[in-house]
Structure formats: structure tokens, C-alpha cells
Design an enzyme around this catalytic site. Structure first.
Site, PDB file in Angstrom:
ATOM      1  N   CYS A  54       0.832  -1.202   0.000  1.00 19.26           N
ATOM      2  CA  CYS A  54       0.000   0.000   0.000  1.00 19.26           C
ATOM      3  C   CYS A  54       0.870   1.256   0.000  1.00 19.26           C
ATOM      4  O   CYS A  54       1.570   1.514  -0.970  1.00 19.26           O
ATOM      5  CB  CYS A  54      -0.975  -0.043   1.176  1.00 19.26           C
TER       6      CYS A  54
ATOM      7  N   HIS B 122      -3.522  -5.479   0.921  1.00 20.33           N
ATOM      8  CA  HIS B 122      -2.845  -5.747   2.197  1.00 20.33           C
ATOM      9  C   HIS B 122      -2.833  -7.228   2.577  1.00 20.33           C
ATOM     10  O   HIS B 122      -3.739  -7.686   3.291  1.00 20.33           O
ATOM     11  CB  HIS B 122      -3.584  -5.006   3.318  1.00 20.33           C
TER      12      HIS B 122
ATOM     13  N   GLU C 102      -1.096  -8.575   4.803  1.00 19.91           N
ATOM     14  CA  GLU C 102      -0.919  -8.688   6.259  1.00 19.91           C
ATOM     15  C   GLU C 102      -2.230  -8.477   7.023  1.00 19.91           C
ATOM     16  O   GLU C 102      -2.265  -8.634   8.237  1.00 19.91           O
ATOM     17  CB  GLU C 102       0.170  -7.707   6.730  1.00 19.91           C
TER      18      GLU C 102
END
Lengths: 270, 79
Positions: A103, A234, A236
């Protein structure tokens, strides 16, 4: 090398806000991550806090709004890195150590000239831009990413080609732009396209499945050597099944779709 | 003391969603005859040096931070 010996530098400045998830992601695959402020690498701290980028095996740029996204998203973080530790970062990348940007991290890698890296490992000026979404809005929702990499990117070595992962997006500037009309072809030739947004039917994404209007539905690219990955969505944020939107409705895997990115890079290092 | 204004404009051909959206909204508010709207970023600064040096410094700032040459043009205007 044992997994626990893999030192990960999760690099942040003021305004970074996804460092905890990024730290957790590397922790879950057995690595030894550390959240490091840029000032710790540039020496503007007391001796006990000083760190050297050379001591790390992986460098990760988490998402967020570094320096408030002022000037352009990622521009201030990138300029600070370039002026203070540019040559060390170049050396880190040239030694083929893995670098991940998610990002805002992707925006930083582009501003830093590490991606797309078509003509040089680290260009003096950006050679691409992550520009305002076509909608001119912050787009935040689950997105579907297909692994289109033919094997160069070290962050997707454990993802079968063509497999679709559900990984959420949350950004206002994610449209990958270059002034080179052959840009996408060159990326494709070099096997630098890693993830593409796809629609629910697994085919070409239309808005909102492509949240930003990126050409050729590009969501993530790597450098020509394959050790630097930048992606807007994302991984994560989906480390376990519980953060998937459909986890109570037939989501089968125990693991979240994003963890494989971190497993892949660890597999390459061990 | 020199005062400069740095204008960061989008290159021709780069879509300008902010400008386009603003134009649409202006039309919906009833403003007629709006032919185009472009978003521009301006930095105003005072520098303790000659005007000539300030212009050079401003251009260097654009190359190092303020503009992305892929999508933006810059102009340094001495005030």
C-alpha cells in the site's frame, strides 16, 4: 539459516500505521521482525537505538499515511530515505535481499525508484507513479488477486500460477502510471507483473473489483530481479481465516490468504 | 529575501479525477459554462537568498521531492 535467524526490518516513520500487522505476519512465519523507525537507521537517536540496515535480511515497508501523505503519497518517506541512506538501500537490493512494500509501502518503493526498476536497480527519479484512483475516492473493500507471475517473484513462490487470493484493498492512490506506452508489455516480458485484480468470475476486473483503474488490472509488481515486491492490497490483513469477510460461510482454509506471501519469501531464504 | 511560488501541474494526458469531480459538482450546483477544471498544487516559500538562487533551489526541490516527473510538470515563479 533457521527461520528465527531471519531478521526483518519493518520500517516506519510518523504516519505509518500498518506496522503491527506487518510485524505479526513475519512473526507468524517464524522470522525475527523488528519495528524500526527511519531515524534508527540514519543515526538520529541515542546509541542503544541505532540500527544498521545491513544487519537485516528482509526490509518491509508497511502501509499507512507516512508524513500525512503530504506532497504525494510516499514522496516524503522516499526522499528522506534517499538523502540519508540511499546507497545502503541500493546495496541491500543489489544483494538480492527481499524488499516488500504494501500500500503506502508500494507508493514509497515507486517514489524511491526501486519499482518498476526497468532500467536501473534504483533510479534517481521515479519512473512510474501511483496516482489517484479513477473514482477520486478512498476505495476500501476485499479484492480478488490472481497470481500472474511466471516464477520470478520470490514473494509468490508458494502460490500456484493463476490462483486467486482474497486480499483487501484500502487506498486512494493506487493507479499505476507510466508515460511509456510499452510499459505494461515491458513488465509482462520481464515477468514483473505479480498480482492482477480479477472480477468475481475470475476474469478481467471492472470497477469496483479493480478499485483504482490501474492499466491491465495491475495490483502488484516486482523488480526485474524478483526480490522487490510492491502491492496495493494488504496481505498482512488476512493472516488467519478470521479476518476474511466470508470466514463463517464455507471458507475452508485455516490460514488467511495473505500469509502465503510471507511463507513464500521465508521458503526462499531458508 | 526571495519569494517564490512553485506550481505543480499534471502533465497533458494524465487524468485529473479531482478536477473532473469538482467540475461535475459545480455543474450540479447550477454553475453554467464551466468548460474545464484542473487541480493544481502550489507551494509558496520565502528563501534567504538572491532571486536567481531561489529559482535554482526551487527547481532542485521539484526534482528531489515536490514533483513526480512521470505525471507532473513544475514551474518556479519568482514573486
Amino acid at each position: 539459516m533457521k527461520a528465527g535467524d531471519v531478521k526483518v526490518c519493518v520500517l516506519r516513520i510518523e504516519g505509518t500505521n500498518c506496522e503491527d500487522e506487518m510485524y505479526q505476519a513475519f512473526k507468524m512465519v517464524g522470522a525475527d521482525p523488528e519495528k524500526v523507525h527511519l531515524k534508527q537507521l540514519t543515526g538520529q537517536v541515542s546509541d542503544s537505538l541505532k540500527r544498521d540496515i545491513e544487519d537485516y535480511d528482509i526490509l518491509a515497508f508497511p502501509g499507512g499515511f507516512s508524513a500525512g501523505d503530504y506532497v504525494r503519497a510516499g514522496a516524503i518517506f522516499a526522499a528522506r530515505i534517499r538523502s540519508a541512506i540511499g546507497p545502503q538501500i541500493r546495496k541491500f537490493v543489489e544483494s538480492e535481499k527481499p524488499v516488500l512494500g504494501v500500500c503506502n509501502g508500494f507508493q514509497i518503493l515507486v517514489e524511491l525508484g526501486l519499482l518498476p526498476g526497468l532500467d536501473d536497480v534504483m533510479s534517481n527519479e521515479p519512473t512510474a507513479a501511483l496516482y489517484t484512483n479513477d473514482s477520486a475516492r478512498f476505495e476500501c473493500r476485499p479484492t480478488l488477486l490472481r497470481n500472474d507471475n511466471r516464477g520470478k517473484c520470490i514473494f509468490t513462490s508458494e502460490v500456484p500460477k493463476g490462483k486467486v487470493l482474497m486480499i483487501p484493498s484500502a487506498h486512494a492512490e493506487g493507479k499505476l502510471l507510466s508515460m511509456d506506452p510499452k510499459f505494461v508489455d515491458r513488465l509482462e516480458e520481464n515477468d514483473q507483473i505479480v498480482f492482477r485484480y480479477v472480477g468475481e468470475d475470475g476474469k478481467d476486473a471492472q470497477y469496483p473489483w479493480n478499485p483504482n483503474g490501474s492499466p491491465s488490472d495491475i495490483a502488484g509488481i516486482c523488480n526485474p530481479a524478483g526480490n522487490v515486491l510492491g502491492m496495493m492490497p494488504h496481505p498482512e490483513r488476512v493472516l488467519t481465516r478470521f479476518t476474511h469477510p466470508d470466514w463463517t460461510r464455507g471458507y475452508e482454509s485455516e490460514e488467511g490468504d495473505g500469509l502465503v506471501v510471507f511463507r513464500s519469501v521465508m521458503k526462499k531464504l531458508l | 529575501m526571495a519569494r517564490i511560488e512553485i506550481r505543480i501541474e499534471l502533465k497533458k494526458g494524465v487524468a485529473d479525477p479531482e478536477g473532473k469531480n469538482t467540475m461535475k459538482t459545480l455543474e450540479s450546483l447550477g454553475f453554467e459554462g464551466v468548460k474545464s477544471v484542473s487541480s493544481v498544487k502550489v507551494f509558496d516559500m520565502e528563501l534567504d537568498m538572491s532571486e536567481e538562487d531561489a529559482k535554482k533551489a526551487g527547481e532542485e526541490m521539484c526534482r528531489k521531492l515536490l514533483a513526480n516527473p512521470v505525471i507532473q510538470n513544475y514551474k518556479v515563479i519568482v514573486r
